[in-house]
Design a protein around this motif. Sequence first.
Motif, PDB file in Angstrom:
ATOM      1  N   LEU A  77      43.460  53.867 125.275  1.00 43.06           N
ATOM      2  CA  LEU A  77      42.479  52.786 125.243  1.00 43.06           C
ATOM      3  C   LEU A  77      42.961  51.660 126.138  1.00 43.06           C
ATOM      4  N   GLU A  79      40.655  48.607 127.497  1.00 39.52           N
ATOM      5  CA  GLU A  79      40.091  47.296 127.188  1.00 39.52           C
ATOM      6  C   GLU A  79      38.788  47.459 126.423  1.00 39.52           C
ATOM      7  N   GLU A  80      38.533  46.535 125.513  1.00 35.95           N
ATOM      8  CA  GLU A  80      37.285  46.574 124.755  1.00 35.95           C
ATOM      9  C   GLU A  80      36.155  46.054 125.631  1.00 35.95           C
ATOM     10  N   ILE A  81      35.064  46.798 125.683  1.00 37.41           N
ATOM     11  CA  ILE A  81      33.939  46.385 126.517  1.00 37.41           C
ATOM     12  C   ILE A  81      32.690  46.046 125.706  1.00 37.41           C
ATOM     13  N   HIS A  82      32.666  46.426 124.447  1.00 38.09           N
ATOM     14  CA  HIS A  82      31.505  46.112 123.603  1.00 38.09           C
ATOM     15  C   HIS A  82      31.891  46.338 122.148  1.00 38.09           C
ATOM     16  N   THR A  83      31.235  45.577 121.274  1.00 34.67           N
ATOM     17  CA  THR A  83      31.435  45.807 119.845  1.00 34.67           C
ATOM     18  C   THR A  83      30.094  45.759 119.136  1.00 34.67           C
ATOM     19  N   ARG A  88      33.584  49.936 117.921  1.00 32.81           N
ATOM     20  CA  ARG A  88      33.959  49.222 119.138  1.00 32.81           C
ATOM     21  C   ARG A  88      33.990  50.233 120.284  1.00 32.81           C
ATOM     22  N   ILE A  89      33.564  49.788 121.464  1.00 32.88           N
ATOM     23  CA  ILE A  89      33.572  50.637 122.650  1.00 32.88           C
ATOM     24  C   ILE A  89      34.685  50.164 123.580  1.00 32.88           C
ATOM     25  N   TYR A  90      35.528  51.092 123.982  1.00 30.08           N
ATOM     26  CA  TYR A  90      36.643  50.775 124.866  1.00 30.08           C
ATOM     27  C   TYR A  90      36.520  51.548 126.174  1.00 30.08           C
ATOM     28  N   LYS A  91      36.946  50.906 127.238  1.00 35.49           N
ATOM     29  CA  LYS A  91      37.209  51.646 128.462  1.00 35.49           C
ATOM     30  C   LYS A  91      38.526  52.371 128.235  1.00 35.49           C
ATOM     31  N   LYS A 106      34.430  55.476 121.738  1.00 31.61           N
ATOM     32  CA  LYS A 106      33.795  54.795 120.608  1.00 31.61           C
ATOM     33  C   LYS A 106      34.699  54.941 119.393  1.00 31.61           C
ATOM     34  N   LYS A 109      35.069  50.568 113.815  1.00 31.71           N
ATOM     35  CA  LYS A 109      35.378  49.142 113.776  1.00 31.71           C
ATOM     36  C   LYS A 109      36.286  48.796 112.608  1.00 31.71           C
TER      37      LYS A 109
END
Length: 207
Positions: A77, A79-83, A88-91, A106, A109
């Motif tokens: 993982l 960086e977090e790009i969306h929550t 949480r969605i990570y790049k 994905k 959370k």
Amino acid sequence: MWRTGKMVALINRRQSRHKGRQNPNTQKIYNNLQRPRKGTVSYHNKTYEVDDDIYVYGSMSFTAEQPWYIPKDNLTLMEEIHTGRFARIYKASHKTGKTSSEMAAKVLKKTPDEENSLLMMAKINFAATQVGEHRNVLGFRGAILNNDALGPVLVLEYCENGQMDKWLRDHRDNVNVDTLERIQSFGLGIARGMEYLAIKGICHGAC
């Protein structure tokens, strides 16, 4: 709505309610999408109530190891790009042999428990067995199932240009011919992706 029958009933009720209020000069608009087939499957990712589909897909087991299984050590993982409400969605970086590729991961959370792990497994197994591949549908790339700390992790295609809503907001004050052409292309791609899902009998979103 998860079941096609419920959705059809809801549509019929709404049509009946509004029929008397229609403007007699208003013409009906038709499209070429087929009515949902009998036995349509759906997955509503905005609700967390207990439903048969969650148990069907969340409890699904396979007799052999699936090619989409990803060892936990092969995904990092970044960086977090969306929550969202559920995850949480990570790049992420996915390593296969000596090469690495960018993915979207994905991750639950909250701390994994029986309920949220079952829902994530339902998402994973549904994507793996029902959705298939289409250039205008976000691609399923695999899942990590052996990470006790994070729980099941859904791995998806990474969209390097980011979220469309952010792109639209960034360009709303600078609309030119190129912007309009790209928006038209986006719309066509969305329509093709939705048509593909409709033909497969899949309803995604607030159905």
